[in-house]
Motif scaffolding. Structure first.
Motif, PDB file in Angstrom:
ATOM      1  N   ILE A   1       0.794  -1.090   0.091  1.00 17.17           N
ATOM      2  CA  ILE A   1       0.070  -0.093   0.024  1.00 17.17           C
ATOM      3  C   ILE A   1       0.874   1.300   0.103  1.00 17.17           C
ATOM      4  CG2 ILE A   1      -1.970   1.143   0.972  1.00 17.17           C
ATOM      5  CD1 ILE A   1      -2.601  -1.439   2.411  1.00 17.17           C
ATOM      6  N   GLN A   2       1.878   1.396  -0.889  1.00  8.70           N
ATOM      7  CA  GLN A   2       2.621   2.485  -1.043  1.00  8.70           C
ATOM      8  C   GLN A   2       2.718   2.721  -2.740  1.00  8.70           C
ATOM      9  OE1 GLN A   2       3.431   4.776   0.937  1.00  8.70           O
ATOM     10  NE2 GLN A   2       3.596   3.570   2.800  1.00  8.70           N
ATOM     11  N   TYR A   3       2.985   4.067  -3.023  1.00  9.87           N
ATOM     12  CA  TYR A   3       3.447   4.354  -4.366  1.00  9.87           C
ATOM     13  C   TYR A   3       4.703   3.727  -4.771  1.00  9.87           C
ATOM     14  CZ  TYR A   3      -0.666   7.223  -5.592  1.00  9.87           C
ATOM     15  OH  TYR A   3      -1.950   7.919  -6.019  1.00  9.87           O
ATOM     16  N   PRO A   4       5.068   3.258  -5.953  1.00 10.22           N
ATOM     17  CA  PRO A   4       6.256   2.893  -6.234  1.00 10.22           C
ATOM     18  C   PRO A   4       7.573   3.818  -5.974  1.00 10.22           C
ATOM     19  CG  PRO A   4       4.888   1.940  -7.806  1.00 10.22           C
ATOM     20  CD  PRO A   4       4.037   3.093  -6.820  1.00 10.22           C
ATOM     21  N   GLN A   5       7.149   4.998  -6.344  1.00  8.34           N
ATOM     22  CA  GLN A   5       8.134   6.193  -6.107  1.00  8.34           C
ATOM     23  C   GLN A   5       8.600   6.249  -4.652  1.00  8.34           C
ATOM     24  OE1 GLN A   5       5.426   6.387  -7.990  1.00  8.34           O
ATOM     25  NE2 GLN A   5       5.699   7.382  -9.873  1.00  8.34           N
ATOM     26  N   ASP A   6       7.627   5.905  -3.791  1.00  7.94           N
ATOM     27  CA  ASP A   6       7.939   6.203  -2.362  1.00  7.94           C
ATOM     28  C   ASP A   6       8.817   4.921  -1.889  1.00  7.94           C
ATOM     29  OD1 ASP A   6       6.912   8.683  -1.262  1.00  7.94           O
ATOM     30  OD2 ASP A   6       4.847   7.813  -1.748  1.00  7.94           O
ATOM     31  N   ILE A   7       8.429   3.848  -2.500  1.00  4.39           N
ATOM     32  CA  ILE A   7       9.210   2.574  -2.162  1.00  4.39           C
ATOM     33  C   ILE A   7      10.460   2.594  -2.636  1.00  4.39           C
ATOM     34  CG2 ILE A   7       9.650   0.077  -2.606  1.00  4.39           C
ATOM     35  CD1 ILE A   7       6.441   0.131  -2.994  1.00  4.39           C
ATOM     36  N   VAL A   8      11.123   3.375  -3.592  1.00  2.00           N
ATOM     37  CA  VAL A   8      12.253   3.402  -4.301  1.00  2.00           C
ATOM     38  C   VAL A   8      13.058   4.548  -3.317  1.00  2.00           C
ATOM     39  CG1 VAL A   8      13.479   4.224  -6.122  1.00  2.00           C
ATOM     40  CG2 VAL A   8      11.674   2.707  -6.563  1.00  2.00           C
TER      41      VAL A   8
ATOM     42  N   ALA B   1      14.918  17.887  -2.191  1.00  2.00           N
ATOM     43  CA  ALA B   1      15.361  17.097  -3.179  1.00  2.00           C
ATOM     44  C   ALA B   1      14.675  15.989  -3.386  1.00  2.00           C
ATOM     45  CB  ALA B   1      16.742  16.841  -3.008  1.00  2.00           C
ATOM     46  N   ILE B   2      14.322  15.211  -2.369  1.00  2.00           N
ATOM     47  CA  ILE B   2      13.489  13.988  -2.621  1.00  2.00           C
ATOM     48  C   ILE B   2      12.299  14.391  -3.130  1.00  2.00           C
ATOM     49  CG2 ILE B   2      12.332  12.042  -1.316  1.00  2.00           C
ATOM     50  CD1 ILE B   2      14.643  12.260   0.711  1.00  2.00           C
ATOM     51  N   ASP B   3      11.289  15.414  -2.630  1.00  2.00           N
ATOM     52  CA  ASP B   3      10.267  15.871  -3.379  1.00  2.00           C
ATOM     53  C   ASP B   3      10.314  16.066  -4.654  1.00  2.00           C
ATOM     54  OD1 ASP B   3       9.034  15.681  -0.780  1.00  2.00           O
ATOM     55  OD2 ASP B   3       8.955  17.763  -0.504  1.00  2.00           O
ATOM     56  N   ASN B   4      11.316  16.797  -4.913  1.00  2.00           N
ATOM     57  CA  ASN B   4      11.477  17.172  -6.529  1.00  2.00           C
ATOM     58  C   ASN B   4      11.747  15.944  -7.495  1.00  2.00           C
ATOM     59  OD1 ASN B   4      11.053  19.881  -5.772  1.00  2.00           O
ATOM     60  ND2 ASN B   4      13.265  20.362  -5.687  1.00  2.00           N
ATOM     61  N   LYS B   5      12.532  14.829  -6.640  1.00  2.00           N
ATOM     62  CA  LYS B   5      12.882  13.891  -7.561  1.00  2.00           C
ATOM     63  C   LYS B   5      11.621  13.003  -7.843  1.00  2.00           C
ATOM     64  CE  LYS B   5      16.493  11.419  -6.150  1.00  2.00           C
ATOM     65  NZ  LYS B   5      17.199  10.412  -5.496  1.00  2.00           N
ATOM     66  N   LEU B   6      10.912  12.913  -6.710  1.00  2.53           N
ATOM     67  CA  LEU B   6       9.768  11.602  -6.869  1.00  2.53           C
ATOM     68  C   LEU B   6       8.269  12.493  -7.600  1.00  2.53           C
ATOM     69  CD1 LEU B   6       9.478  10.393  -3.209  1.00  2.53           C
ATOM     70  CD2 LEU B   6      10.930   9.531  -5.234  1.00  2.53           C
ATOM     71  N   LEU B   7       8.107  13.349  -7.370  1.00  4.05           N
ATOM     72  CA  LEU B   7       6.879  14.181  -7.837  1.00  4.05           C
ATOM     73  C   LEU B   7       5.571  13.379  -7.627  1.00  4.05           C
ATOM     74  CD1 LEU B   7       8.407  15.434 -11.516  1.00  4.05           C
ATOM     75  CD2 LEU B   7       8.068  16.698  -9.344  1.00  4.05           C
ATOM     76  N   VAL B   8       5.518  12.232  -7.959  1.00  2.41           N
ATOM     77  CA  VAL B   8       4.395  11.677  -7.528  1.00  2.41           C
ATOM     78  C   VAL B   8       4.584  10.654  -6.001  1.00  2.41           C
ATOM     79  CG1 VAL B   8       2.947   9.714  -8.360  1.00  2.41           C
ATOM     80  CG2 VAL B   8       3.800  11.243 -10.031  1.00  2.41           C
ATOM     81  N   SER B   9       3.972  11.165  -4.925  1.00  5.74           N
ATOM     82  CA  SER B   9       4.460  10.739  -3.803  1.00  5.74           C
ATOM     83  C   SER B   9       3.237  11.081  -2.883  1.00  5.74           C
ATOM     84  CB  SER B   9       5.810  11.334  -3.268  1.00  5.74           C
ATOM     85  OG  SER B   9       5.872  11.226  -1.826  1.00  5.74           O
TER      86      SER B   9
ATOM     87  N   TYR C   1       9.412  13.813   4.038  1.00  3.49           N
ATOM     88  CA  TYR C   1      10.823  13.316   4.050  1.00  3.49           C
ATOM     89  C   TYR C   1      11.697  14.520   5.062  1.00  3.49           C
ATOM     90  CZ  TYR C   1       9.757   9.658   0.872  1.00  3.49           C
ATOM     91  OH  TYR C   1       9.275   8.654   0.120  1.00  3.49           O
ATOM     92  N   LEU C   2      11.610  14.302   6.468  1.00  2.00           N
ATOM     93  CA  LEU C   2      12.227  15.147   7.220  1.00  2.00           C
ATOM     94  C   LEU C   2      13.614  14.609   7.837  1.00  2.00           C
ATOM     95  CD1 LEU C   2       9.383  15.764   9.709  1.00  2.00           C
ATOM     96  CD2 LEU C   2       9.942  16.814   7.431  1.00  2.00           C
ATOM     97  N   ARG C   3      14.701  15.291   7.170  1.00  2.00           N
ATOM     98  CA  ARG C   3      16.221  14.913   7.605  1.00  2.00           C
ATOM     99  C   ARG C   3      16.438  15.436   8.912  1.00  2.00           C
ATOM    100  NH1 ARG C   3      19.544  16.026   2.621  1.00  2.00           N
ATOM    101  NH2 ARG C   3      18.920  18.451   3.330  1.00  2.00           N
ATOM    102  N   ARG C   4      17.358  14.797   9.774  1.00  2.34           N
ATOM    103  CA  ARG C   4      17.735  15.246  10.929  1.00  2.34           C
ATOM    104  C   ARG C   4      19.034  15.869  10.706  1.00  2.34           C
ATOM    105  NH1 ARG C   4      17.309  13.438  17.399  1.00  2.34           N
ATOM    106  NH2 ARG C   4      18.011  15.509  18.042  1.00  2.34           N
ATOM    107  N   VAL C   5      19.177  17.199  10.985  1.00  2.00           N
ATOM    108  CA  VAL C   5      20.387  17.649  10.678  1.00  2.00           C
ATOM    109  C   VAL C   5      21.443  18.181  12.035  1.00  2.00           C
ATOM    110  CG1 VAL C   5      19.476  18.661   8.547  1.00  2.00           C
ATOM    111  CG2 VAL C   5      19.218  19.933  10.655  1.00  2.00           C
ATOM    112  N   ALA C   6      20.731  18.056  13.168  1.00  2.20           N
ATOM    113  CA  ALA C   6      21.294  18.437  14.421  1.00  2.20           C
ATOM    114  C   ALA C   6      20.781  17.634  15.454  1.00  2.20           C
ATOM    115  CB  ALA C   6      21.441  19.942  14.726  1.00  2.20           C
TER     116      ALA C   6
END
Length: 246
Positions: free
Chosen positions: A48-55, A227-235, A241-246
């Motif tokens: 139950i996920q989009y292939p783009q999110d799986i990748v 960058a992940i949003d712009n890569k996937l587009l269909v998601s 996609y929250l990246r921990r930076v500190a």
């Protein structure tokens, strides 16, 4: 220019490609109405996920090399099986040998539990039945994460603003610097309310609103990986996609 540089340039260009953005938005709307994401499985279990999110998750799991993946929301177990399989591949390539997946769900239905427990990837999976925001469950998850070096979190259970915000407050602090807290179904905010007639969530009350509220007080520690949003587009997880930076 290297191939990686070419990829980065294409991904960056997607953000301002209005035609591509409009086409992606139209596809998301029509595919959600058609139940598109319910048509896929991973190693025999519905995911139950989009292939783009799986990748995207495969890329993150390889990059981060987590020794623990925490997932709220189990359903049929496909995501647990997927994560466990990725950890198995990581281990075969020199990654953490004892990496595990911990799944949490308020109701693990017996037929799903049996199917998950019978799967070869169960050797890397643990499950907790209970509300992901109940203190006793949170305490168990914190204990499981206490000795881990690299932790990745996926939130995909109850999609109301309040519930997801409570999950973020409970589990995002467990995420290792450089790893991710992935909040699924943020797409709800961008869809018509008519798509959720029988759900307690919808535009204005959903995972994306929770993410933005969380970031008001945690922007020093987490950032949306555009960058992940712009890569996937269909998601199903834009801004999720929250990246921990500190």
């Amino acid at each position: 220019m290297t191939f990686d540089d070419e990829v980065a340039a294409r991904v960056a260009a997607n953000e301002t490609n209005s035609t591509l953005q409009a086409d992606a938005k139209a596809l998301i709307g029509s595919s959600i109405r058609a139940g598109y994401s319910y048509n896929f499985s991973w190693m025999g279990r519905p995911i139950i996920q989009y292939p783009q999110d799986i990748v995207a998750m495969q890329e993150l799991i390889w990059r981060v090399q987590p020794d623990l993946i925490i997932e709220t929301g189990i359903a049929h177990g496909g995501s647990l099986i997927f994560s466990a399989a990725m950890l198995e591949l990581n281990a075969a390539c020199g990654g953490p040998a004892d990496a595990r997946v911990l799944g949490i769900d308020i109701d693990i239905r017996s037929h799903n539990r049996k199917a998950i427990e019978a799967h070869p990837m169960m050797k890397r999976i643990s499950m907790i039945e209970g509300s992901s925001i109940a203190q006793d469950v949170i305490d168990k998850v914190k204990a499981a994460a206490s000795d881990k070096q690299s932790v990745l979190v996926c939130l995909d259970s109850n999609h109301t603003h309040a519930h997801v915000l409570d999950e973020l407050r409970a589990y995002a602090p467990l995420v290792s610097v450089g790893s991710y807290c992935v909040v699924f179904d943020t797409i709800v905010e961008d869809l018509p309310d008519s798509l959720f007639p029988d759900r307690p969530w919808g535009p204005g009350d959903n995972p994306k609103t929770a993410v933005h509220e969380f970031l008001k007080t945690h922007a020093h520690a987490f950032e949306i990986d555009r960058a992940i949003d712009n890569k996937l587009l269909v998601s199903v997880a834009p801004d999720g996609y929250l990246r921990r930076v500190a």
